[in-house]
Design an enzyme around this catalytic site. Structure first.
Site, PDB file in Angstrom:
ATOM      1  N   LEU D  75     -30.560  10.115  54.901  1.00  0.00           N
ATOM      2  CA  LEU D  75     -31.945  10.239  55.348  1.00  0.00           C
ATOM      3  C   LEU D  75     -32.187   9.622  56.723  1.00  0.00           C
ATOM      4  O   LEU D  75     -33.335   9.474  57.154  1.00  0.00           O
ATOM      5  CB  LEU D  75     -32.877   9.664  54.280  1.00  0.00           C
ATOM      6  CG  LEU D  75     -32.706  10.347  52.905  1.00  0.00           C
ATOM      7  CD1 LEU D  75     -33.502   9.637  51.839  1.00  0.00           C
ATOM      8  CD2 LEU D  75     -33.069  11.820  52.964  1.00  0.00           C
ATOM      9  N   CYS D  76     -31.101   9.281  57.439  1.00  0.00           N
ATOM     10  CA  CYS D  76     -31.251   8.767  58.807  1.00  0.00           C
ATOM     11  C   CYS D  76     -31.585   9.893  59.777  1.00  0.00           C
ATOM     12  O   CYS D  76     -31.075  11.000  59.650  1.00  0.00           O
ATOM     13  CB  CYS D  76     -29.947   8.107  59.256  1.00  0.00           C
ATOM     14  SG  CYS D  76     -29.820   6.385  58.750  1.00  0.00           S
ATOM     15  N   HIS D  77     -32.410   9.572  60.763  1.00  0.00           N
ATOM     16  CA  HIS D  77     -32.745  10.523  61.818  1.00  0.00           C
ATOM     17  C   HIS D  77     -31.615  10.597  62.841  1.00  0.00           C
ATOM     18  O   HIS D  77     -30.971   9.593  63.118  1.00  0.00           O
ATOM     19  CB  HIS D  77     -34.006  10.062  62.544  1.00  0.00           C
ATOM     20  CG  HIS D  77     -35.217  10.050  61.684  1.00  0.00           C
ATOM     21  ND1 HIS D  77     -35.510   9.011  60.838  1.00  0.00           N
ATOM     22  CD2 HIS D  77     -36.228  10.958  61.533  1.00  0.00           C
ATOM     23  CE1 HIS D  77     -36.640   9.270  60.189  1.00  0.00           C
ATOM     24  NE2 HIS D  77     -37.095  10.441  60.593  1.00  0.00           N
ATOM     25  N   ASP D 128      -7.513  -0.744  57.463  1.00  0.00           N
ATOM     26  CA  ASP D 128      -6.527   0.342  57.532  1.00  0.00           C
ATOM     27  C   ASP D 128      -5.305  -0.055  58.360  1.00  0.00           C
ATOM     28  O   ASP D 128      -4.169   0.223  57.977  1.00  0.00           O
ATOM     29  CB  ASP D 128      -7.174   1.595  58.141  1.00  0.00           C
ATOM     30  CG  ASP D 128      -6.210   2.766  58.181  1.00  0.00           C
ATOM     31  OD1 ASP D 128      -5.556   3.038  57.150  1.00  0.00           O
ATOM     32  OD2 ASP D 128      -6.088   3.421  59.228  1.00  0.00           O
TER      33      ASP D 128
END
EC number: 4.6.1.17
Lengths: 158, 158, 158, 158, 158, 158
Positions: D75-77, D128
């Site tokens: 839901l980030c712009h 990693d």
């Protein structure tokens, strides 16, 4: 009826130059309908209430897809959307779910393709979630309902 | 009719475990129809011959979208597609363009969503290219025509 | 303790050559914990039952992020994951939500980073959904719980 | 304590409408800590000086991840970040590397999630790069340190 | 000289069907040369030793770009690369940096485009890092050096 | 000659802070040349007229790649391009195709990398489409032709 805007005068595709267009508030709402067996619709409705939230997944997929529109539609501009919503409404008689996607932007170009992409991908996701039980589902009536803002002003589907 | 496969027994969405499924040759063909004004169809057909190749752009958009399916449809597996084709056929009487998208894979899960995504995005791209002249275009009849391979075998739309 | 595998003998980063590794069944499970105010936890739990499904959104975000791991972690191989699940468990006493992400693959390299990425992004999404009410939330204890398959065999966090 | 902003009054997730918000200068700084064996920390520090620049790779991964935030967090712009930095500081006593990520924007919504995503992915990348020698590393204390700008003004972690 | 493989017999672009091709070990090495002012080359070489590691950033960008090849080159297949390396060599006399990118795969289609994409994006990144001091840099001689595997066997640039 | 802008004073890479830069109209044009056998050039030219539109595919790939620049070049800012065009011109004598890519933006930072990326990926796509008949093709002379706007003003390649 004027010609296509996405080609130059030699017929080459290009991303339209919107640099000189005005920055205005723009919105667009698109719709699509997913036709299915009544049993599939019942399963989806039960999931809403209990478990297996098909429409919740499809709503998110549609919202996220709106943000991917410039990756998907070759000549779309990258846009800083200010709002995306995806809503569903069940039509028992038609054995269908209607999808309504709205996008908004304060910018130089419209958000019709963002709304249409959100509605389409929400529909495809419903298909994906339900295809194990109903491969014959159809997505139909994908179209622009309304747009506001920009030089061409308001459009309302007839 | 069995239940949805994309939810576990608590109703939580998950990517289905296909680890134990057989590797088989799989293919899927999907279709979608873009309805438009006769004048729009004429413009597209003229573009094919002369300049402004709407269908060439839409074909590429569809092929590239098939590769993005796991990014768009939340619970789809990432797949190493071996073949994607998108074809168009003009239906003058219906004032429509029919889209046929086929995907193939040698793998553990089907490619229905890839074919449906390719057909849908090809249709959305036709809309984008022509919306300056015909905002009322509709994408309709997006559905699976046929699939082969996998445990559930061959499916043929009725 | 051997040296890092992601650098060649001149210290240049590279994507490790896994061409000669065996194809085996591999799985990995990672965890992360989101600490929050008790009131925030209550709001999330109410949402599960009624409306505002924070964990449903976070689950999807985690699953989708697992598929994006090779885009995010520079030296990760692109992998054809066969299964991704994300589960949550509420720890009222710690005022926390524990996230458990599991990825599976039949392939030449492990899926630890995919599981860790899924757990991390699920946690970030919980933060995003709740930050209007609780900016002080923390994600903690992000680590590998278990992996199986591959030359190094099974690992179990102590 | 107000309710969640990412759901409408029916509990459906949506991307918040920020169209009416003011354009202001905004910044956010997030942190995360990677705990590891002292020998792993020594290897990383040697790499900085000689070869195998773990932190250089992690810094880039964090910066690039900040740009992918709207792809990861549903839901980030989408935002046009004007600045991203990722810094590291070694805490020998805690046998840890602390990550500090700062994002800036002149816009209508905050960049907390961008900073948190940058810090998280930088941490995952350290994992990693070092997992061949230290699978038990943990990422902990991922949280917002500070934000400025916007209606809610300045936030400072206690 | 045969015809192009990326078009069907009607001239429509398609992703070539590689389903029937053999799975073999495949590798490809591509090169590109970045020409610059001698002062720029000196700055880059000093950065390697001291600070400002231009080539470290370019190497990572090249490796990550190899993984994005199917997103960039419309008719490329998605591939599960097993190895990517990017190396640099300084040619003081030519005032140039030579880039060598190698990709490997066990699969049904070659990795020439992945190697060429890695070399190109590494070159573009060198340009980006140095453009503040030398806008006139050129990338030249981007070409395939060698490929092995597949039906057409080994190719060696003359 | 000043130093590199993409490193801070400790030599750490960062995305340059453009927050304080002026918003101006900016444009950039880049070029690249694809050298090939005369027979390959003939095939491409025939395709333009009849079937197999190599340059149409390469044009779209270049336009779409301009939009992906911040994903590819690690320290590039995400930008809202207002215009992208890719043009080709055939040089029979040199047995080459020249690519010209132009990007425009009203913003705080230049679009040189976007134009260079568009030209490079258009060139790589020509290679991909023709590699079955001419593996020895080369992309050469990739460079910035001109930029306007911003503090450093207009640049014209000599």
């Amino acid at each position: 009826m004027t010609g296509f805007t996405h080609f130059d005068d030699k017929g080459a595709a290009h991303m339209v130059d919107v640099g000189a267009k005005d920055v205005t508030e723009r919105s667009a709402t698109a719709t699509a309908r997913v036709l299915m067996k009544p049993e599939t619709l019942t399963l989806i409705e039960q999931g809403q209430a209990k478990k297996g939230d098909v429409l919740g997944v499809a709503r998110l997929a549609g919202i996220m897809a709106a943000k991917k529109t410039p990756d998907l539609i070759p000549l779309c501009h990258p846009l800083a959307l200010t709002n995306v919503t995806v809503e569903f409404s069940v039509d028992r008689e038609a054995s269908a779910i209607d999808i309504f996607a709205t996008c908004k932007l304060r910018g130089k170009t419209g958000v019709e393709m963002e709304a249409l992409t959100a509605a389409s991908v929400a529909g495809l996701t419903i298909y994906d979630m339900c295809k194990a039980v109903d491969k014959g589902m159809q997505i139909t009536g994908t179209r622009l309902l309304e747009k506001t803002g920009g030089k061409s002003g308001t459009y309302q589907a007839s």
